[in-house]
Write a protein that holds these residues in place. Structure first.
Motif, PDB file in Angstrom:
ATOM      1  N   ILE A  78      -6.943  10.883  29.715  1.00  0.00           N
ATOM      2  CA  ILE A  78      -5.657  10.721  30.411  1.00  0.00           C
ATOM      3  C   ILE A  78      -5.357   9.258  30.739  1.00  0.00           C
ATOM      4  O   ILE A  78      -4.219   8.809  30.605  1.00  0.00           O
ATOM      5  CB  ILE A  78      -5.641  11.576  31.707  1.00  0.00           C
ATOM      6  CG1 ILE A  78      -5.844  13.057  31.387  1.00  0.00           C
ATOM      7  CG2 ILE A  78      -4.363  11.376  32.489  1.00  0.00           C
ATOM      8  CD1 ILE A  78      -4.810  13.636  30.478  1.00  0.00           C
ATOM      9  N   GLU A  79      -6.379   8.510  31.172  1.00  0.00           N
ATOM     10  CA  GLU A  79      -6.146   7.117  31.559  1.00  0.00           C
ATOM     11  C   GLU A  79      -5.673   6.296  30.363  1.00  0.00           C
ATOM     12  O   GLU A  79      -4.747   5.482  30.485  1.00  0.00           O
ATOM     13  CB  GLU A  79      -7.427   6.516  32.155  1.00  0.00           C
ATOM     14  CG  GLU A  79      -7.180   5.259  32.982  1.00  0.00           C
ATOM     15  CD  GLU A  79      -6.065   5.430  34.021  1.00  0.00           C
ATOM     16  OE1 GLU A  79      -5.149   4.580  34.031  1.00  0.00           O
ATOM     17  OE2 GLU A  79      -6.091   6.409  34.787  1.00  0.00           O
ATOM     18  N   LEU A  92       6.453   9.380  30.863  1.00  0.00           N
ATOM     19  CA  LEU A  92       5.294  10.249  31.075  1.00  0.00           C
ATOM     20  C   LEU A  92       5.447  10.947  32.421  1.00  0.00           C
ATOM     21  O   LEU A  92       5.947  10.369  33.383  1.00  0.00           O
ATOM     22  CB  LEU A  92       4.028   9.385  31.042  1.00  0.00           C
ATOM     23  CG  LEU A  92       2.690  10.038  31.358  1.00  0.00           C
ATOM     24  CD1 LEU A  92       1.585   9.414  30.502  1.00  0.00           C
ATOM     25  CD2 LEU A  92       2.328   9.873  32.821  1.00  0.00           C
ATOM     26  N   ARG A  93       5.025  12.208  32.471  1.00  0.00           N
ATOM     27  CA  ARG A  93       5.052  12.947  33.741  1.00  0.00           C
ATOM     28  C   ARG A  93       3.638  13.421  34.054  1.00  0.00           C
ATOM     29  O   ARG A  93       2.969  14.017  33.225  1.00  0.00           O
ATOM     30  CB  ARG A  93       6.005  14.153  33.619  1.00  0.00           C
ATOM     31  CG  ARG A  93       6.068  15.014  34.876  1.00  0.00           C
ATOM     32  CD  ARG A  93       7.191  16.030  34.790  1.00  0.00           C
ATOM     33  NE  ARG A  93       7.120  16.947  33.670  1.00  0.00           N
ATOM     34  CZ  ARG A  93       6.297  18.007  33.611  1.00  0.00           C
ATOM     35  NH1 ARG A  93       5.472  18.275  34.601  1.00  0.00           N
ATOM     36  NH2 ARG A  93       6.310  18.801  32.550  1.00  0.00           N
ATOM     37  N   GLU A  94       3.196  13.097  35.280  1.00  0.00           N
ATOM     38  CA  GLU A  94       1.899  13.593  35.749  1.00  0.00           C
ATOM     39  C   GLU A  94       2.075  15.079  36.040  1.00  0.00           C
ATOM     40  O   GLU A  94       2.884  15.458  36.873  1.00  0.00           O
ATOM     41  CB  GLU A  94       1.466  12.855  37.018  1.00  0.00           C
ATOM     42  CG  GLU A  94       1.343  11.352  36.862  1.00  0.00           C
ATOM     43  CD  GLU A  94       0.072  10.928  36.141  1.00  0.00           C
ATOM     44  OE1 GLU A  94      -0.828  11.782  35.975  1.00  0.00           O
ATOM     45  OE2 GLU A  94      -0.010   9.758  35.736  1.00  0.00           O
ATOM     46  N   ALA A  95       1.318  15.926  35.346  1.00  0.00           N
ATOM     47  CA  ALA A  95       1.570  17.358  35.444  1.00  0.00           C
ATOM     48  C   ALA A  95       0.534  18.092  36.279  1.00  0.00           C
ATOM     49  O   ALA A  95       0.866  18.973  37.056  1.00  0.00           O
ATOM     50  CB  ALA A  95       1.623  17.964  34.039  1.00  0.00           C
ATOM     51  N   ALA A  96      -0.727  17.769  36.101  1.00  0.00           N
ATOM     52  CA  ALA A  96      -1.802  18.444  36.832  1.00  0.00           C
ATOM     53  C   ALA A  96      -2.951  17.453  36.899  1.00  0.00           C
ATOM     54  O   ALA A  96      -2.858  16.332  36.398  1.00  0.00           O
ATOM     55  CB  ALA A  96      -2.210  19.738  36.130  1.00  0.00           C
ATOM     56  N   GLU A  97      -4.049  17.888  37.466  1.00  0.00           N
ATOM     57  CA  GLU A  97      -5.179  16.973  37.661  1.00  0.00           C
ATOM     58  C   GLU A  97      -5.614  16.312  36.366  1.00  0.00           C
ATOM     59  O   GLU A  97      -5.858  15.116  36.321  1.00  0.00           O
ATOM     60  CB  GLU A  97      -6.357  17.736  38.281  1.00  0.00           C
ATOM     61  CG  GLU A  97      -7.539  16.848  38.597  1.00  0.00           C
ATOM     62  CD  GLU A  97      -8.741  17.631  39.115  1.00  0.00           C
ATOM     63  OE1 GLU A  97      -9.815  17.016  39.228  1.00  0.00           O
ATOM     64  OE2 GLU A  97      -8.606  18.831  39.387  1.00  0.00           O
TER      65      GLU A  97
END
Length: 200
Positions: A78-79, A92-97
């Motif tokens: 992810i990073e 980009l959208r942060e969706a879950a952990e």
């Protein structure tokens, strides 16, 4: 079939295009009726990789989605995905952990994604439901990876598991069968001199 072979000068033998896109129904058991897409070099049957593959896949996916909204899902590294998108100004959208979503990247952005993350497995989903957050699916992607698509694909036109390094995509859909996939992608891949085949 698409782009039939042409006779090699002076030989009378057919010379097939350098690339092939094999489109076939898969049997994974149960209710799921997936379609496999394999992008290979025609002569040696090896996966097409690198810049050429990225250009082809970035043409294939918008053609499959048509006028529908779509998104790309990452659930690992992810990073690196965040840094890549920030440097190239890709939304980009942060969706879950452990899940980030790239809402409707354009064709050039898709090309960059397929090229940069060729060694990764990531997802692609299309349909009205991809326009907004899908907390259930995105949470499941964070926990289970792309296995999450098996219980969610019926809410979408299709969900796709992308494995670019292997030249392979698995489509999960209730509306896309091999002949429909071929109908949609044929015009998009014509510039690449690709032979489209249904192996079985």
């Amino acid at each position: 079939m698409s782009t039939p072979g042409t006779a090699a000068p002076g030989s009378g033998a057919l010379e097939l295009p350098p690339f092939s896109l094999d489109v076939q129904a898969l049997d994974l058991g149960g209710e799921v009726k997936p379609v496999g897409l394999e992008l290979i070099e025609t002569q040696n049957r090896e996966p097409v990789r690198g810049k050429v593959a990225a250009e082809i896949w970035s043409a294939v996916f918008p053609a499959l989605a048509g006028d529908e909204s779509y998104a790309v899902d990452f659930f690992s590294h992810i990073e690196r995905v965040r840094e890549f998108c920030k440097m190239r100004e890709i939304r980009l959208r942060e969706a879950a952990e452990r899940c980030v979503v790239l809402p409707r990247p354009n064709r050039e952005q898709l090309r960059l994604i397929f090229e940069r993350f060729e060694a990764e497995t990531f997802g692609f989903r299309a349909g009205a439901a991809s326009q907004s957050a899908d907390a259930v699916l995105e949470g499941d992607l964070s926990r289970r990876g792309l296995d999450a698509y098996q219980s969610a694909y019926t809410r979408y036109s299709f969900c796709a598991i992308c494995e670019p390094e292997d030249g392979w995509v698995t489509l999960l859909s209730e509306s896309l069968w091999p002949s429909e996939v071929i109908r949609r992608v044929r015009p998009a891949v014509q510039p690449f001199d690709i032979y489209i085949a249904r192996p079985n």
